[in-house]
Design a protein around this motif. Structure first.
Motif, short mmCIF file in Angstrom:
data_model
loop_
_atom_site.label_atom_id
_atom_site.label_comp_id
_atom_site.label_asym_id
_atom_site.label_seq_id
_atom_site.Cartn_x
_atom_site.Cartn_y
_atom_site.Cartn_z
N GLN A 70 5.05 8.72 -3.84
CA GLN A 70 5.02 9.03 -5.26
C GLN A 70 5.77 10.31 -5.60
O GLN A 70 6.29 10.45 -6.72
CB GLN A 70 3.58 9.12 -5.74
CG GLN A 70 2.82 7.81 -5.69
CD GLN A 70 1.34 7.96 -5.99
OE1 GLN A 70 0.87 9.05 -6.31
NE2 GLN A 70 0.60 6.87 -5.89
N TYR B 249 10.70 6.42 -1.00
CA TYR B 249 10.33 5.05 -1.36
C TYR B 249 11.52 4.32 -2.01
O TYR B 249 11.85 3.18 -1.67
CB TYR B 249 9.12 5.07 -2.30
CG TYR B 249 8.55 3.73 -2.67
CD1 TYR B 249 8.52 2.67 -1.79
CD2 TYR B 249 8.02 3.53 -3.95
CE1 TYR B 249 7.98 1.45 -2.15
CE2 TYR B 249 7.48 2.31 -4.33
CZ TYR B 249 7.46 1.26 -3.41
OH TYR B 249 6.93 0.05 -3.77
N SER C 100 0.81 -1.22 0.00
CA SER C 100 0.00 0.00 0.00
C SER C 100 0.84 1.27 0.00
O SER C 100 0.37 2.35 -0.37
CB SER C 100 -0.93 0.02 1.22
OG SER C 100 -0.17 0.12 2.42
N TYR C 101 2.12 1.16 0.43
CA TYR C 101 2.93 2.37 0.60
C TYR C 101 3.14 3.11 -0.71
O TYR C 101 3.17 4.35 -0.74
CB TYR C 101 4.27 2.03 1.24
CG TYR C 101 5.03 3.26 1.67
CD1 TYR C 101 4.54 4.07 2.70
CD2 TYR C 101 6.20 3.66 1.02
CE1 TYR C 101 5.22 5.22 3.09
CE2 TYR C 101 6.88 4.80 1.40
CZ TYR C 101 6.37 5.58 2.43
OH TYR C 101 7.04 6.73 2.81
N ARG D 45 1.21 3.73 -2.93
CA ARG D 45 0.06 4.55 -3.32
C ARG D 45 -0.03 5.86 -2.56
O ARG D 45 -0.89 6.69 -2.87
CB ARG D 45 -1.24 3.74 -3.13
CG ARG D 45 -1.30 2.49 -4.00
CD ARG D 45 -2.71 1.94 -4.13
NE ARG D 45 -3.30 1.55 -2.87
CZ ARG D 45 -3.18 0.32 -2.33
NH1 ARG D 45 -2.45 -0.60 -2.95
NH2 ARG D 45 -3.77 0.02 -1.20
N THR D 46 0.82 6.06 -1.56
CA THR D 46 0.78 7.32 -0.82
C THR D 46 1.39 8.44 -1.66
O THR D 46 2.31 8.21 -2.45
CB THR D 46 1.54 7.22 0.51
OG1 THR D 46 2.95 7.04 0.25
CG2 THR D 46 1.02 6.07 1.36
N SER D 47 0.89 9.64 -1.46
CA SER D 47 1.41 10.78 -2.23
C SER D 47 2.88 11.05 -1.91
O SER D 47 3.65 11.45 -2.78
CB SER D 47 0.55 12.02 -1.99
OG SER D 47 0.48 12.32 -0.61
#
Length: 242
Positions: free
Chosen positions: A229, A234, A221-222, A224-226
């Motif tokens: 991105q 990341y 899920s990480y 997908r965090t703004s």
């Protein structure tokens, strides 16, 4: 959460930001949470650590509101102070902080500066600089959710490693000096972003903002965090995990 906050800003407040976003919940005082909320809210109060079931100290907070006309920043600080009042003699692992969300873009840029400097150092000694970063991750303050660490604590420990035992190939290089400067600047940015902070004895190193930093695997899920991105973080934790 991002959509809900955006809808409130647009449809309820006519485009005006929420003055204060309060999260009476566990583990929410994170860079990632603050970053997704910064376009919709000015301030956030939340805990880096788990909260006990009692949550915030509402009785003391309502008493404060009944006697003073507070600004949003004053209310945010009051929440932190009243929380500290409730738990300081009861538990040793509590945290609560008030964060200026308008500083989130520059704080993101600060993490990018650290990572860019880290990558420049890898050109001299990739194994050596990675080992120091991993050691700092091991020694810095982590919370009940062990993949969450205090970002200021990580920067502090990484800088200490670089000052005490930098890889031989890195000594006296501009790359090492740049990384040290980026870490120091990042620590200052956190200190300026957190306008109030309270901790128990066991979490005294917590400075108000956590970040996701797993040591085994990255949750799907990480990505997908703004923040994942729009920052280099990341990729950085992917590199350290191999």
């Amino acid at each position: 959460l991002c959509k809900a906050l955006s809808d409130i800003k647009t449809n309820v407040l006519g485009g005006k930001k929420i003055d204060l976003l309060g999260m009476d919940a566990c583990l929410m005082a994170m860079v990632e949470v603050g970053y997704l909320a910064h376009q919709s809210a000015n301030l956030m109060v939340a805990s880096q650590e788990v909260e006990l079931a009692h949550g915030w100290n509402y009785a003391a907070l309502m008493s404060l509101l009944s006697t003073k006309n507070l600004s949003a920043a004053g209310l945010a600080s009051g929440i932190v102070q009243s929380y500290n009042l409730l738990y300081k003699d009861k538990v040793n692992f509590y945290t609560q902080s008030a964060i200026n969300l308008n500083s989130m873009p520059s704080l993101k840029d600060g993490t990018n500066a650290v990572i860019n400097a880290f990558r420049a150092c890898q050109q001299y000694d990739a194994a050596g600089i990675r080992a120091l970063a991993k050691q700092a991750r091991h020694s810095c303050l982590q919370f009940s959710a062990s993949s969450y660490v205090d970002l200021h604590s990580f920067y502090t420990d990484f800088l200490a490693q670089l000052n005490s035992a930098p890889p031989q190939k890195l000594k006296n290089t501009q790359a090492l000096a740049t990384l040290k400067n980026a870490l120091t600047t990042g620590m200052t940015q956190i200190e300026q972003s957190v306008i109030a902070n309270a901790t128990g004895k066991n979490t005294a190193r917590a400075r108000g903002l956590s970040i996701y930093f797993p040591t085994t695997r990255i949750d799907g899920s990480y990505a997908r965090t703004s923040f994942a991105q729009e920052s280099l973080w990341y990729g950085f934790i992917q590199e350290l995990l191999g």
